[in-house]
Design a protein around this motif. Structure first.
Motif, short mmCIF file in Angstrom:
data_model
loop_
_atom_site.label_atom_id
_atom_site.label_comp_id
_atom_site.label_asym_id
_atom_site.label_seq_id
_atom_site.Cartn_x
_atom_site.Cartn_y
_atom_site.Cartn_z
N TYR A 126 -17.68 -5.80 -3.05
CA TYR A 126 -17.68 -4.29 -2.99
C TYR A 126 -17.65 -3.80 -1.74
N GLY A 127 -18.08 -4.55 -0.54
CA GLY A 127 -18.20 -3.85 0.53
C GLY A 127 -16.59 -3.87 1.13
N ALA A 128 -15.87 -4.86 0.77
CA ALA A 128 -14.46 -4.84 1.30
C ALA A 128 -13.85 -3.67 0.54
N PHE A 175 -14.83 -0.29 1.94
CA PHE A 175 -14.10 -0.12 3.24
C PHE A 175 -12.74 0.05 3.04
N THR A 176 -11.97 -0.42 2.27
CA THR A 176 -10.47 -0.09 1.92
C THR A 176 -10.31 1.30 1.70
N LEU A 177 -11.26 1.92 0.71
CA LEU A 177 -11.38 3.34 0.28
C LEU A 177 -11.51 4.25 1.63
N MET A 178 -12.58 3.67 2.27
CA MET A 178 -12.94 4.52 3.34
C MET A 178 -11.72 4.71 4.67
N ILE A 179 -10.97 3.58 4.80
CA ILE A 179 -9.77 3.70 5.59
C ILE A 179 -8.82 4.71 5.02
N LEU A 204 -12.58 8.16 6.22
CA LEU A 204 -14.05 8.26 6.43
C LEU A 204 -14.69 7.14 7.43
N LYS A 205 -15.59 7.56 8.05
CA LYS A 205 -16.09 6.69 8.89
C LYS A 205 -17.47 6.17 8.13
N ALA A 206 -17.92 4.93 8.57
CA ALA A 206 -19.10 4.36 7.96
C ALA A 206 -20.29 5.35 8.19
N SER A 207 -20.89 5.57 6.90
CA SER A 207 -22.11 6.67 6.95
C SER A 207 -22.91 6.35 5.74
N LEU A 208 -24.10 7.06 5.85
CA LEU A 208 -25.13 6.91 4.75
C LEU A 208 -24.34 7.08 3.40
N ILE A 209 -23.65 7.99 3.09
CA ILE A 209 -23.13 8.31 1.83
C ILE A 209 -22.18 7.30 1.41
N ALA A 210 -21.31 6.75 2.16
CA ALA A 210 -20.57 5.75 1.64
C ALA A 210 -21.35 4.45 1.35
N GLY A 211 -22.37 4.30 2.16
CA GLY A 211 -23.18 3.14 1.88
C GLY A 211 -23.96 3.34 0.38
N ILE A 212 -24.44 4.58 0.45
CA ILE A 212 -24.98 4.81 -1.10
C ILE A 212 -24.06 4.62 -2.16
#
Ligand SMILES: Nc1ncnc2c1ncn2[C@@H]1O[C@H](COP(=O)(O)OP(=O)(O)OP(=O)(O)O)[C@@H](O)[C@H]1O
Ligand SMILES: [Mg+2]
Lengths: 251, 282
Positions: free
Chosen positions: B120-122, B125-129, B133-141
């Motif tokens: 899920y993390g990977a 991360f792919t989606l964010m790239i 988007l940068k790593a953020s609270l909302i992405a983590g949530i």
């Protein structure tokens, strides 16, 4: 004979097996109609067709018409909640809702728009009295309905059903889980209620049918074999199968 | 006759040995965490942020990670519950009891439940790239909520299946819609079970490191907006343990202790709710 419920050419299939075969029936108004017949002959299925609960079964196919107040309930225009409001249901085993005694009776009226506390209070009192339960529960209306005895629960379910002001009461062996005393209570109540409601009662107990039914429908293997005034069908059955059932079976 | 008695004895001994082994492992883990954790624990850890020098052995605490973890686990649990309950409702109230669609959905969630969190993390991360988007609270949530979604759905789904059909029909026959029945009857009947499922998911969310590693990022300060990157307890433990400085390594165990206490409290609470008699249940 006046009738607000008319069944025409009704067929029900569970997958490939046919559970009801070309049923035609007029239910007399303000009388007790008993549906009798051996196990598996389709009594419950017929009852479920009248309030469209049959639709919650998977892979079921219903053809034909059921008219309630002249309206075909299987027509796409019919609103199912409106129909079910007219058809009160008393099941074999009482299912009180997971809430207090008061809220059980108030559940229906609240759904249909009554919100005033005072109004609800008098509705709850009225129907609990109607179902002969008021004296036993008036001091503990806020306690859970699940704490009541089975017989009391069944009367609560009756009060709850009456509180939405149905036209018809459908009972699927409503006394079979009850002790003799509670059964007698329910039977007496039916006799009183038929002044205002049409009652359709599925029963295994032939003696119960003899005691309270005005009209009898005898079913066998998905078909209606014979139906008519209770005194006629019970005392002078015409069809050999009915004769066998009425005279022979253990009840 | 004799053989059977010996057989019985042998397996009884085997069961006792296994049970003892498991209990001792738990005791060992807990005592080592408590002993190591308490010795390096101080009040500053839970009341201060790292302030730059913390990972080099200087003053400070991990308040940023504690709060970050609660934000992420809380947000993810809320999001997963909001998305999960309609799905459970679809499977148990709208679709018929033995519907094939429900069966397929259940299978999907069972598969998702088994997917390791780093996947899920990977994926996150792919989606964010992809979206820049940068790593953020909302992405983590979001990523953690996907991780716990199958847990919430399947746990509530399992208890929903214990609701008697007659109860459902009773409400429908009073003229209730399926929606009304779902919220007013079904939900009431299984309320403690729903709360247990939500708490279980929260416990899983707060302890998972792999899903937040790339998605929530890490920051020494407490996040003030959804787009800030956020520290989490599992990651602060990871960073402290990988430090070459002995003092920092020791303090990792205080963080482990804090995380363990939080998770323990949640399991106890959910156990309490499960056992508590649901007063109105039929
Ligand atoms: N959900 C279902 N799927 C498939 N077949 C069914 C289903 N429900 C009922 N049947 C079949 O339809 C027939 C009629 O069943 P129904 O429950 O209406 O009988 P009944 O007269 O009420 O019996 P009983 O007196 O035992 O309650 C039976 O042969 C039964 O096996
Ligand atoms: Mg039946």
């Amino acid at each position: 004979m006046e009738s607000n419920i008319k069944v025409r050419n009704l067929n029900v299939f569970y997958g490939a097996t046919q559970a009801l075969k070309n049923i035609n029936l007029d239910i007399p108004n303000k009388q007790i109609t008993a549906i009798i017949g051996p196990s598996g002959c389709g009594k419950t299925t017929l009852l479920k067709c009248l309030n469209r609960l049959i639709e919650s079964t998977d892979e079921v196919n219903v053809t034909g018409q059921v008219y309630v107040d002249g309206e075909d309930i299987y027509s796409p225009k019919t609103e199912v909640t409106h129909l079910r409001k007219k058809m009160g249901l008393l099941s074999q085993k009482p299912y009180p809702l997971p809430m207090s005694i008061f809220d059980n009776v108030a559940y229906g009226p609240r759904l249909h728009g009554t919100t005033k506390k005072n109004e609800l209070k008098s509705i709850v009192e009225f129907y609990l009295k109607e179902a002969n339960l008021w004296d036993e529960v008036k001091d503990r209306l806020s306690s859970p309905a699940s704490k009541l005895s089975i017989g009391q629960q069944q009367r609560l379910c009756l009060a709850r059903g009456l509180a939405v002001q149905p036209l018809v009461i459908l009972g699927d062996e409503p006394t079979s889980a009850l002790d003799p005393q509670s059964s007698a209570y329910i039977e007496q109540m039916f006799l009183k209620l038929k002044a205002d409601y049409s009652i359709i009662l599925v029963t295994h107990i032939l003696r119960q049918a003899k005691r309270i039914a005005d009209y009898i429908v005898y079913m066998y293997d998905g078909e209606i074999i014979e139906h008519g005034e209770a005194s006629d069908v019970l005392n002078h059955p015409k069809h050999p199968k009915t004769i066998e059932y009425v005279s022979g079976v253990i009840s | 006759m004799k053989r059977k008695v010996i057989e019985e004895k042998f397996f009884l001994v085997l069961m006792i040995i296994s049970a003892t082994l498991i209990v001792s492992i738990i005791v060992l883990i807990l005592t080592s965490i408590i002993i190591k954790g308490f010795s390096s624990f101080n009040l500053a850890m839970v009341s201060q942020t790292p302030k730059g020098g913390y990972y080099l052995g200087k003053e400070g605490g991990i308040l940023n990670a504690i709060i970050g973890s609660f934000y992420i686990a809380g947000g993810a649990t809320a999001l997963a519950t909001a998305l999960g309950i309609p799905v459970v409702m679809l499977m148990n109230v709208y679709l018929k009891a033995d519907s094939k669609v429900s069966a397929v959905l259940r299978l999907c969630f069972d598969v998702l439940w088994g997917v390791p969190s780093i996947v899920y993390g990977a994926f996150g991360f792919t989606l964010m790239i992809f979206f820049g988007l940068k790593a953020s609270l909302i992405a983590g949530i979001i990523v953690v909520s996907i991780l716990i979604l199958p847990i919430i759905i399947r746990a509530i789904d399992e208890i929903s299946q214990t609701i008697p059909e007659g109860l459902f029909h009773a409400s429908l026959s009073l003229g209730a819609t399926k929606l009304e029945t779902g919220f007013k009857v079904n939900a009431k009947q299984i309320l403690p079970g729903i709360l247990t499922a939500v708490l279980m998911a929260f416990g899983r969310a707060i302890g998972d490191a792999a899903s937040v590693l790339f998605t929530a990022g890490y920051s020494d300060s407490i996040p003030t907006s959804l787009t800030d990157s956020a520290a989490t307890l599992p990651l602060t433990i990871f960073f402290q343990l990988s430090s070459p400085i002995k003092e920092v390594q020791d303090r990792a165990f205080a963080a482990v202790l804090i995380l363990t206490i939080i998770v323990l409290c949640i399991s106890l609470l959910s156990r309490l709710l499960t056992n508590r008699h649901n007063k109105y249940k039929i």
